[in-house]
Design a protein around this motif. Structure first.
Motif, mmCIF file in Angstrom:
data_model
loop_
_atom_site.group_PDB
_atom_site.id
_atom_site.type_symbol
_atom_site.label_atom_id
_atom_site.label_comp_id
_atom_site.label_asym_id
_atom_site.label_seq_id
_atom_site.Cartn_x
_atom_site.Cartn_y
_atom_site.Cartn_z
ATOM 1 N N HIS A 499 1.734 62.337 12.397
ATOM 2 C CA HIS A 499 2.870 61.855 13.477
ATOM 3 C C HIS A 499 4.362 61.811 13.239
ATOM 4 O O HIS A 499 5.236 62.319 13.843
ATOM 5 C CB HIS A 499 2.499 60.672 13.895
ATOM 6 N N LEU A 500 4.488 61.751 11.830
ATOM 7 C CA LEU A 500 6.238 61.381 11.449
ATOM 8 C C LEU A 500 6.641 62.866 11.343
ATOM 9 O O LEU A 500 7.742 62.971 11.668
ATOM 10 C CB LEU A 500 5.982 60.618 9.875
ATOM 11 N N ASP A 506 10.382 67.110 16.035
ATOM 12 C CA ASP A 506 10.936 67.415 17.279
ATOM 13 C C ASP A 506 12.420 66.741 17.258
ATOM 14 O O ASP A 506 13.297 67.361 18.032
ATOM 15 C CB ASP A 506 10.174 66.261 18.003
ATOM 16 N N ARG A 522 -3.590 67.300 20.897
ATOM 17 C CA ARG A 522 -3.441 66.629 22.154
ATOM 18 C C ARG A 522 -4.307 67.319 23.190
ATOM 19 O O ARG A 522 -5.094 66.565 24.019
ATOM 20 C CB ARG A 522 -2.293 66.293 22.744
ATOM 21 N N PRO A 541 -10.657 57.853 18.670
ATOM 22 C CA PRO A 541 -9.737 58.472 18.094
ATOM 23 C C PRO A 541 -10.155 58.906 16.406
ATOM 24 O O PRO A 541 -11.084 58.147 16.002
ATOM 25 C CB PRO A 541 -8.239 57.662 17.826
ATOM 26 N N LEU B 49 18.427 59.215 20.579
ATOM 27 C CA LEU B 49 17.097 59.867 20.265
ATOM 28 C C LEU B 49 15.806 59.711 21.218
ATOM 29 O O LEU B 49 14.870 60.320 21.210
ATOM 30 C CB LEU B 49 16.749 59.199 18.844
ATOM 31 N N ILE B 52 14.664 62.507 23.730
ATOM 32 C CA ILE B 52 13.849 63.667 23.473
ATOM 33 C C ILE B 52 12.603 63.750 23.802
ATOM 34 O O ILE B 52 11.656 62.611 23.717
ATOM 35 C CB ILE B 52 13.907 63.727 21.782
ATOM 36 N N ASP B 54 10.067 65.367 23.676
ATOM 37 C CA ASP B 54 8.724 65.631 22.813
ATOM 38 C C ASP B 54 8.097 64.337 21.858
ATOM 39 O O ASP B 54 7.084 64.301 21.714
ATOM 40 C CB ASP B 54 8.660 66.866 21.868
ATOM 41 N N LEU B 55 9.237 63.369 21.915
ATOM 42 C CA LEU B 55 8.835 62.377 20.976
ATOM 43 C C LEU B 55 8.203 61.353 22.038
ATOM 44 O O LEU B 55 7.567 60.399 21.525
ATOM 45 C CB LEU B 55 10.175 61.716 20.725
ATOM 46 N N SER B 57 5.279 61.470 23.585
ATOM 47 C CA SER B 57 3.730 61.342 23.142
ATOM 48 C C SER B 57 3.355 60.895 21.952
ATOM 49 O O SER B 57 2.354 60.886 21.478
ATOM 50 C CB SER B 57 3.243 62.741 23.526
ATOM 51 N N ASN B 58 4.497 60.655 21.095
ATOM 52 C CA ASN B 58 4.333 60.427 19.778
ATOM 53 C C ASN B 58 3.926 58.743 19.516
ATOM 54 O O ASN B 58 4.813 58.093 19.956
ATOM 55 C CB ASN B 58 5.354 60.690 18.970
ATOM 56 N N PRO B 59 2.830 58.437 18.927
ATOM 57 C CA PRO B 59 2.502 57.065 18.999
ATOM 58 C C PRO B 59 3.562 56.324 17.920
ATOM 59 O O PRO B 59 3.842 55.061 18.208
ATOM 60 C CB PRO B 59 1.007 56.861 18.304
ATOM 61 N N ILE B 60 4.050 56.744 17.071
ATOM 62 C CA ILE B 60 4.818 55.867 16.184
ATOM 63 C C ILE B 60 6.389 56.362 16.485
ATOM 64 O O ILE B 60 7.335 55.926 15.444
ATOM 65 C CB ILE B 60 4.688 56.046 14.585
ATOM 66 N N ILE B 64 9.856 55.822 13.739
ATOM 67 C CA ILE B 64 10.942 57.018 13.562
ATOM 68 C C ILE B 64 12.073 56.763 14.010
ATOM 69 O O ILE B 64 12.844 57.023 13.124
ATOM 70 C CB ILE B 64 10.269 58.270 14.099
ATOM 71 N N LEU B 144 -0.354 53.197 15.487
ATOM 72 C CA LEU B 144 -1.214 54.616 15.445
ATOM 73 C C LEU B 144 -2.310 54.747 16.396
ATOM 74 O O LEU B 144 -2.501 55.970 17.024
ATOM 75 C CB LEU B 144 -1.928 54.572 13.863
ATOM 76 N N LEU B 145 -3.210 53.606 16.844
ATOM 77 C CA LEU B 145 -4.089 53.777 17.748
ATOM 78 C C LEU B 145 -3.576 53.392 19.121
ATOM 79 O O LEU B 145 -4.243 53.194 19.996
ATOM 80 C CB LEU B 145 -5.040 52.842 17.311
ATOM 81 N N ARG B 147 -2.470 55.094 21.667
ATOM 82 C CA ARG B 147 -2.614 55.901 22.574
ATOM 83 C C ARG B 147 -4.081 55.766 23.183
ATOM 84 O O ARG B 147 -4.524 56.305 23.929
ATOM 85 C CB ARG B 147 -2.383 57.283 22.095
ATOM 86 N N SER B 148 -4.936 55.085 22.460
ATOM 87 C CA SER B 148 -6.346 54.999 22.358
ATOM 88 C C SER B 148 -6.845 53.720 23.591
ATOM 89 O O SER B 148 -8.261 53.705 23.723
ATOM 90 C CB SER B 148 -6.955 54.960 21.386
#
Lengths: 779, 220
Positions: A499-500, A506, A522, A541, B49, B52, B54-55, B57-60, B64, B144-145, B147-148
């Motif tokens: 993910h990082l 991005d 995804r 997951p 930032l 953006i 695309d970011l 959907s990023n879980p973390i 970042i 990390l999780l 999104r679940s």
């Protein structure tokens, strides 16, 4: 000490073998038959001829009809021979550590072939369609199903370069130079035209997956090299198929135009991509089918095998690359199928694949040996030696040249040691042999010479290279495969890194391969998994799936290690939760909190169990397997494990010694299973056998109690979890003891059964049995 | 944190190149991106930032973004976080994701490893006390999780606990019931992640005009 020494064992084994080979010879068999038949019926035949049909001939007590079972009998005999051979090699440990199995098997094949020839029979030859249709698919499926996808895709560019460009280079180099040699040689070889040479070159240049697997599996080389050589051997099939058909088609015509070459390139794309597409389609079908198999667990493995085989055959119908279809099918279906099928089916698939591929592999090498004896041969010193030299030189040059180009694009560069191993590991094998065998003698008058040359090259690579690669690997100190188990920290950080890196890409603004991988993941999660995975697991997951697998593995380890004596190393009882968090109440356990659905499952399972009688149905008929509640019962294993953990702690604290024997050392099958290509699968023995279990018969005067327990379960289960805000706990196991409604802490509840357990363990005997009757123990 | 002129200054680029190891072309491209993100201003803020797409959907993503504003990543002994950063800091953070050059010695490789792992460590250790406590680790796994849904949150605690147990047992070994494991120190962190080859895995390809040639020009 042993009663029978290994030498005696060997002698007996060889004797048995000799007998088998003797009876296996068909003519001998049938001639015996004729004799005995006539023996039994001799005196009667006279009567039959002179009398009419009214006369009664005596009822034949013993008759002989070999032809009826001839084919399956011979097949079984060969397979048995192959398996006994395999067995034999491992009885001689010193030999198997020096000589790779494939060499030994070829030698055996030579001996058997020689034996059969001595008897006067024609030794059977490795028929090409038997090889391609029956012997090759299991090996490829085994490889494809357990292909390490991550490493494969990371190195895909390199693998493709070696497979496509490398094979083309080899084919043309060897073919062209051989043609030159043939022309120069003069009288006998001048008839071999360019196309034949090129065809020969293309057949012999392909690295053989069977041989590579056979040798590389024994040397435990590091994963990068393994996947490079092995991946190359799989993917070059498409190139070989195209070149073979191209040259074969046009050998009759004699010339090739530019259009043909262009069509050849198109054909290559069609063959490889087509094969992959066919495989992927069947893979998706298999995954979809496995979604609905929750009621017919017994035939789950069958679907995997059948769909894969159909993929292979379908691809072969259209002359597409069957190997690539098989690999694609296995790789595509695996993540979804594994999420759907039961643990037992997973084990079944794994062991069946390993068994079939092992038998296939053994048979192939034995038949290679036998076919060598069978011939027909045409030995031509110049041609054979030239072939050998050119093959080796081409391989080395190809690898070095390609690595030079590839290293410009790789982050982890290939060192010269790596290059040496890749070049040295380019073994040829039975595929080349079978392809030559298929050649038409009319178009290729020199086919026998080709055959001889190929056999020589195969023998050289398998014997010389196969035998010396192991000491060379040790000598060059090539990195070996790491046997470490994957830890949960590594898994967390792998995910984190993914993910990082996607995030950083991005932010940088350009779409690198992390971005696309993330998009694919995804998409997979959102659409594909929902279709192909049954029930709740589609939303699971990867991290959680990994964690559950780990938990299950540990639980099974615990169970198999005798339960209660020593916990396996993965989660040592040396550090427990209280070391990390002294503030929390000490009865917290590191178990995941269960979702509602799982809770419901557990409740249902417990309820069904408490209502069953003592005799659990062990037998099943061929058509149904009585729904085994332990199928998905990793949660019960967790319950048991928790009990065992507590038990162990209590025991160590109270300094009681148990009369439970020390846990048996891992049996070789289990050790091998752990080290096998899929380290996450485990053979699940019936979990209940090794746990000191306290069964109860509740269809007996204790029913009021059972009702209470059910009530208690119901009560406890519906209570909201009594835990503090940060408290991560987890599962409150319903008390197995006589229901005490005033009990609120787990600690006291758990003491009771443990004390009783301990007592049972320390004095086994009928007394223990009686006590068992009183206790409703959760199964 | 030097002031940065709006015109691309060759001299500035060179100093940056020496400091971070990027090539001049790479710096130019990243500078364009920086300007694009900050809407042509001198400094970048968190909100820039967050825009953006695309970011999302990023879980973390929050971690970042935080990492870019964390002083510990700019220089060795930085403390705390800032509200806005200049191009130099942006580039410094980006330099953690460069691939190591081919011909480097073992010490250099180890140094690069430590630097990258330090970056990861700083991402987890939000209160900057030098250890990753159980709470912080739990937070990591939960993110990390994230999104679940419900399934993830419940198991996250269990996973974090199990991971922490593992670290403790690998780093410290057997502990008496009354001993207490404070948290993951940097040394322990190094130890548990020994299996992952961080120096080669933690990198992205930075755009160049001509990848093949310029990748080779940078030996650290």
């Amino acid at each position: 000490g042993q009663i029978i020494s290994p030498v005696m064992e060997l002698k007996m084994f060889l004797l048995v073998l000799g007998l088998l080979v003797g009876t296996g010879s068909p003519d001998m068999g049938s001639s015996q038959g004729k004799c005995s038949e006539s023996l039994v019926q001799g005196p009667q035949t006279q009567e039959n001829r002179t009398h009419t049909t009214h006369s009664k001939k005596p009822f034949p007590v013993l008759s002989f009809g070999y032809d009826y079972v001839r084919l399956p009998f011979e097949i079984s005999l060969w397979v048995l021979l192959a398996s006994l051979m395999k067995l034999g090699f491992h009885l001689m440990p010193r030999l198997s550590s020096i000589v790779p199995e494939s060499c030994l098997l070829i030698v055996v094949g030579l001996l058997v072939g020689g034996l059969i020839k001595l008897v006067g029979e024609a030794p059977p030859v490795l028929e090409s369609n038997i090889f391609f249709l029956y012997l090759l698919p299991p090996i490829i499926l085994d490889a494809g199903y357990f292909l390490p996808i991550r490493q494969f895709t990371e190195n895909l560019g390199t693998i493709l370069m070696f497979a496509v460009v490398g094979t083309l280079w080899n084919a043309f180099f060897v073919g062209g130079l051989l043609y030159g040699v043939c022309q120069l040689e003069g009288h006998r070889l001048v008839t071999v035209d360019l196309l034949s040479c090129l065809l020969f070159g293309s057949i012999i240049s392909a690295v053989d997956p069977v041989a590579v697997l056979a040798v590389f599996e024994e040397i435990h080389i590091n994963e990068l090299l393994h996947i490079l050589v092995f991946g190359e051997s799989l993917l070059n099939d498409a190139v070989t198929v195209v070149l073979y058909h191209l040259f074969e088609e046009f050998s009759s015509v004699g010339t090739i135009t530019v259009t043909d070459v262009l069509l050849g390139i198109v054909c290559f794309l069609v063959v490889s991509l087509g094969g992959i597409v066919v495989g992927a389609i069947y893979g998706i079908l298999a995954a979809f089918t496995s979604r609905f198999t929750s009621h017919t667990r017994v035939i789950e493995p069958l679907f995997v095998f059948l769909y894969s085989y159909m993929a292979y055959l379908s691809a072969e119908v259209f002359h597409l690359s069957g190997i690539m279809a098989l690999i694609a099918c296995g790789a595509v279906m695996r993540p979804y199928v594994e999420a759907n099928i039961s643990h037992k089916s997973h084990t079944t698939i794994k062991y069946f694949l390993k068994m079939w591929s092992s038998v296939s592999d053994t048979l192939i090498f034995i038949f290679l040996g036998v076919s060598t004896v069978a011939g027909p041969h045409e030995w031509n010193w110049i041609f054979v030696v030239a072939t050998l030299i050119f093959c080796l030189v081409a391989r080395v040059l190809g690898v070095v040249g390609l690595t030079f180009v590839i290293n410009k694009f790789r982050i982890v560069k290939l060192t010269s040691k790596d290059q040496f191993i890749i070049a040295y590991g380019g073994l040829r094998g039975a595929i080349a042999f079978s392809l030559v065998y298929l050649l038409n003698t009319d178009h290729f008058p020199k086919r026998n010479m080709f055959l001889t040359a190929i056999i020589t090259v195969i023998f050289f690579t398998v014997f010389v290279q196969g035998m010396t690669i192991r000491p060379l690997v040790d000598l060059l100190a090539v990195k070996k495969k790491q046997e470490t188990k994957r830890s949960i920290n590594e898994e967390i950080h792998t995910q984190f890194l993914d993910h990082l890196l996607t995030g950083i890409e991005d932010i940088c603004g350009h779409y690198g391969h992390h971005h696309w991988k993330d998009k694919l993941n995804r998409f997979n999660k959102k659409y594909v998994k929902k279709c192909l995975i049954a029930g709740e697991r589609s939303k699971e997951p990867q991290l959680i799936a990994f964690y559950h697998k780990m938990e299950m593995k540990q639980a099974i380890e615990l169970v198999e290690s005798g339960g209660g004596s020593k916990l396996p190393s993965a989660m040592p009882s040396t550090v427990s939760m209280q070391n990390i968090q002294p503030k929390k109440p000490p009865q917290d356990r590191a178990l995941p909190q269960l979702s509602k659905a799982r809770e419901e499952e557990i409740r249902k399972i417990l309820r069904t169990n408490l209502q069953r009688t003592r005799q659990r149905l062990r037998s099943y008929n061929r058509h149904t397997l009585i729904a085994d509640p332990y199928e998905d019962g990793w949660n019960e294993i967790l319950i048991k494990r928790k009990k065992m953990k507590e038990l162990e702690k209590k025991i160590s604290q109270m300094n009681n010694y148990l009369t439970v024997p020390a846990p048996p050392p891992d049996s070789p099958t289990i050790a091998r299973a752990r080290l096998a290509s899929d380290p996450q699968a485990w053979g699940l023995k019936s979990a209940t056998e090794s746990i000191p279990s306290i069964k109860v018969d509740l269809a007996s005067p204790q029913s009021p109690e059972s009702v209470n327990i059910v009530d208690e379960i119901g009560m406890k289960g519906s209570q909201p979890k009594v835990s503090e805000e940060g408290g991560g706990l987890t599962m409150k196991v319903p008390s197995p003891t006589k229901p005490r409604k005033d009990q609120t802490t787990d600690e006291d509840n758990d003491k009771e059964p443990q004390q009783r357990l301990m007592r049972c363990l320390s004095d086994p005997g009928p007394a223990a049995e009686e006590e068992d009757e009183d206790e409703p123990f959760l199964h | 944190m030097g002031s940065f002129q709006s015109l691309p200054d060759d001299h500035q680029y060179r100093t940056l190149s020496l400091k971070t190891g990027f090539s001049l072309e790479q710096i130019a491209i990243l500078h364009n991106r920086f300007k694009q993100l900050s809407q042509n201003e001198e400094t970048l803020r968190r909100d820039d930032l967050k825009t953006i797409q695309d970011l999302e959907s990023n879980p973390i993503r929050y971690q970042i973004i935080e990492a870019f504003f964390d002083r510990r990543n700019f220089q060795k002994d930085g403390v705390g976080s800032v509200e806005e950063i200049g191009f130099e800091e942006f580039l410094t953070v980006m330099s953690y994701f460069r691939a190591p050059a081919h011909h480097i010695t073992e010490e250099q490789r180890e140094e690069i490893r430590r630097a990258k792992l330090r970056f990861l460590f700083n991402m987890h250790d939000t209160d900057n006390d030098g250890t990753i406590t159980l709470e912080e680790y739990r937070h990591v796994v939960e993110e990390l999780l994230s999104r679940s849904g419900a399934l993830g949150r419940e198991t996250a605690k269990g996973i974090a606990d199990a991971a922490m147990l593992e670290v403790a047992s690998i780093s410290v070994g057997p502990m008496a019931p009354d001993e207490f494991y404070e948290g993951i120190t940097f040394e322990h962190f190094l130890k548990i992640l020994k299996g992952i080859e961080i120096e080669t895995r933690m990198h992205i390809r930075f755009l160049n005009m001509d990848t093949a040639v310029f990748c080779k020009q940078h030996s650290v």
